[in-house]
Design a protein around this motif. Structure first.
Motif, PDB file in Angstrom:
ATOM      1  N   LEU A 193      13.871 -21.164  24.537  1.00 27.04           N
ATOM      2  CA  LEU A 193      14.282 -21.740  23.255  1.00 27.04           C
ATOM      3  C   LEU A 193      14.016 -23.244  23.171  1.00 27.04           C
ATOM      4  CD1 LEU A 193      15.583 -21.752  20.516  1.00 27.04           C
ATOM      5  CD2 LEU A 193      17.824 -21.525  21.595  1.00 27.04           C
ATOM      6  N   VAL A 194      14.504 -24.015  24.126  1.00 30.18           N
ATOM      7  CA  VAL A 194      14.402 -25.476  24.029  1.00 30.18           C
ATOM      8  C   VAL A 194      12.958 -25.943  24.164  1.00 30.18           C
ATOM      9  CG1 VAL A 194      15.034 -27.645  25.141  1.00 30.18           C
ATOM     10  CG2 VAL A 194      16.772 -25.896  24.744  1.00 30.18           C
ATOM     11  N   ASN A 195      12.235 -25.410  25.147  1.00 33.51           N
ATOM     12  CA  ASN A 195      10.847 -25.837  25.321  1.00 33.51           C
ATOM     13  C   ASN A 195       9.966 -25.420  24.149  1.00 33.51           C
ATOM     14  OD1 ASN A 195      10.971 -27.288  27.720  1.00 33.51           O
ATOM     15  ND2 ASN A 195      10.817 -25.453  28.974  1.00 33.51           N
ATOM     16  N   MET A 196      10.309 -24.316  23.507  1.00 26.77           N
ATOM     17  CA  MET A 196       9.592 -23.902  22.299  1.00 26.77           C
ATOM     18  C   MET A 196      10.008 -24.784  21.111  1.00 26.77           C
ATOM     19  SD  MET A 196       7.899 -21.949  20.138  1.00 26.77           S
ATOM     20  CE  MET A 196       7.956 -20.834  18.717  1.00 26.77           C
ATOM     21  N   GLY A 197      11.317 -24.918  20.909  1.00 24.83           N
ATOM     22  CA  GLY A 197      11.826 -25.649  19.747  1.00 24.83           C
ATOM     23  C   GLY A 197      11.487 -27.122  19.755  1.00 24.83           C
ATOM     24  N   GLY A 198      11.271 -27.693  20.948  1.00 17.84           N
ATOM     25  CA  GLY A 198      10.975 -29.113  21.032  1.00 17.84           C
ATOM     26  C   GLY A 198       9.538 -29.482  20.721  1.00 17.84           C
ATOM     27  N   ARG A 199       8.676 -28.484  20.515  1.00 19.29           N
ATOM     28  CA  ARG A 199       7.251 -28.784  20.285  1.00 19.29           C
ATOM     29  C   ARG A 199       7.018 -29.566  18.998  1.00 19.29           C
ATOM     30  NH1 ARG A 199       5.974 -29.667  24.455  1.00 19.29           N
ATOM     31  NH2 ARG A 199       8.117 -29.179  25.023  1.00 19.29           N
TER      32      ARG A 199
END
Length: 502
Positions: A193-199
């Motif tokens: 979630l975080v690594n995806m959402g931070g893009r």
């Protein structure tokens, strides 16, 4: 399967590096028994010693009672081998990111622990499905992704693989709470979630830079002062390391079928290939001195000696623009063909706005009045503009004590398009069922220190406004990067809350 909320349970931690030590510490602080193992000779003992030193420092600071620290010391066991994990109710693996190493380790752990013992990986990038594939009891395999430094970062992602059981997922949620973390349940997916959402935050900043709209220092300043982000995208990339964020960006981009909304830029790759990895190499988007301070993160403020404007005409104004002009001492009157034409476009660039409204592009000064304008205001002009009008308006705004950033023409300025992209990606994450709307917001706020979660940003701007910005960006650039999420589009058109999961 143990109820971690109620029982005095035993947790095994395999890997006594920085992450493993953090997991050991929060487990002890949560009242759990902990067995720590490391394949390196003496590694587990050394890791345990570091944890106990940190706990002793908490006693010295007065944040932990001496008797509680003594109890934690008594609940910590250094494993002599994997067999010492037999009494564990859950084992959390925290070794380096190598799929084959993790697979072999999980098989070894399965050969030791009870059948109802949960085995979780702290992986930040490897699919849980790939790890579970070699395991006999796939229902008890899951991810438990902590963030570094673990004792300070409250978030933990509970990653549910394709065959992870409901009981396993709920037990890990309870374990996360017992460890003092805020757990969010996430589907197994590239970047979680975080690594995806931070893009969106980093790649849109890079895109704006690529278009020569603004410099990294300008973009960072706007996002801090007007968007209330703790750091701008460029200083954040330099802090985490371009050797970390570029590969992650490429993994997420490729694994999601090269979705344009996740695309990074050639400049990002260039810095990676050049070894300019940020603070750790003393050069990234900025250069750094021996103390880690950026020496060239300057030039965000527009400085002019122009005479402040005292009059203007407004094209399609609004209350926020009217208030700003009043505070700046700029009287609003009729267009006499000489004064600056001031506007506050939403999602449009100055060029498109001028063509649509018939405003003279040479005299048009576009002002972004979204976000916080109490400290900094962004202004932009169309190509070929008479910059004396921009400078006069900027001088008047600066006279109120605000800083001004002057950028080149851009649909949505900087703040609007950055916030809209973050919100749109959050909506897309909800659309594909990666996590609930509430957990998406929680994860991005706690994991990345965002002032608001992505869906909260959409609500703050207004769903219809967010959709309009995305549609303008897509129409003006012709780039599928700005394709609105169906989650956002449907709720905006129907007048539903963005958090509505119906």
């Amino acid at each position: 399967m143990v109820d971690f909320e109620k029982a005095t349970a035993t947790v095994g931690v395999v890997g006594a590096g920085a992450m493993g030590q953090g997991i050991v510490q929060v487990s002890l602080q949560g009242g759990l028994n902990v067995v720590v193992h490391d394949a390196r000779e003496g590694g587990a003992a050394a890791g345990a010693e570091q944890v106990l030193k940190r706990i002793d420092r908490l006693v010295e600071k007065g944040t932990l009672k001496a008797e509680d620290a003594a109890a934690m010391r008594g609940r910590l066991t250094v494993a002599r081998g994997l067999d010492d994990l037999k009494p564990c109710d859950a084992v959390i693996e925290a070794v380096f990111e190598d799929l084959e190493v993790k697979r072999a380790l999980f098989q070894e752990i399965e050969g030791v622990v009870r059948e109802d013992c949960i085995i979780a990986s702290n992986t930040s990038s490897l699919p849980i499905a790939s790890i579970a594939r070699v395991c006999r009891h796939k229902g008890r395999i899951a991810g438990m992704h902590f963030f570094n430094p673990v004792p300070l970062m409250k978030l933990v992602e509970i990653i549910r693989g394709p065959e992870t059981s409901d009981a396993t997922a709920q037990a890990l949620m309870a374990l996360g709470k017992r460890q003092g973390r805020v757990p969010v349940l996430v589907a197994d997916s590239p970047g979680f979630l975080v690594n995806m959402g931070g893009r969106a935050f980093t790649t849109e900043g890079l895109r704006i830079q690529q278009e020569c709209v603004a410099t990294p220092a300008q973009i960072d300043a706007i996002m801090r002062d007007c968007g209330h982000f703790r750091m701008g995208p460029f200083e954040l990339m330099d802090l985490t390391g371009i050797d970390v964020n570029y590969p992650v960006s490429m993994i997420v981009f490729s694994e999601f079928g090269y979705d344009a909304r996740l695309r990074t830029t050639p400049q990002h790759k260039l810095l990676y290939e050049a070894g300019r990895h940020g603070r750790k190499t003393k050069a990234g988007h900025f250069t750094y001195d021996a103390d880690g301070k950026a020496t060239d993160a300057t030039g965000a403020d527009h400085v002019t000696d122009a005479t402040p404007a005292t009059a203007c005409a407004v094209v399609e104004g609004n209350d926020r623009l009217a208030s700003l002009l009043e505070e700046a001492g700029i009287a609003v009157g009729a267009d006499d063909g000489k004064v600056a034409l001031v506007a506050a476009p939403m999602g449009e660039d100055a060029t498109t706005f001028a063509v649509r409204t018939g405003a003279d592009p040479k005299r048009l000064v576009a002002v972004d009045v979204t976000g916080d304008t109490s400290r900094r205001v962004t202004v932009m002009t169309a190509p070929g503009a008479d910059l004396s009008h921009r400078d006069a308006v900027a001088a008047a705004i600066a006279g109120t004590g605000r800083k001004v950033t002057a950028i080149k023409d851009s649909p949505g300025f900087v703040l609007q398009r950055m916030r809209a992209m973050i919100a749109n990606l959050g909506c897309e994450i909800a659309q594909i069922g990666l996590a609930t709307p509430a957990d998406i917001d929680t994860a991005l706020q706690l994991g990345l220190n965002y002032p608001l979660g992505p869906l909260q940003i959409a609500e703050d701007m207004g769903a219809r406004t967010t959709l309009a910005i995305m549609e303008h960006l897509q129409a003006i650039t012709g780039d599928d990067r700005y394709r609105p999420s169906l989650w956002l589009r449907r709720r905006a058109l129907l007048g539903l809350p963005v958090h509505d999961a119906g």
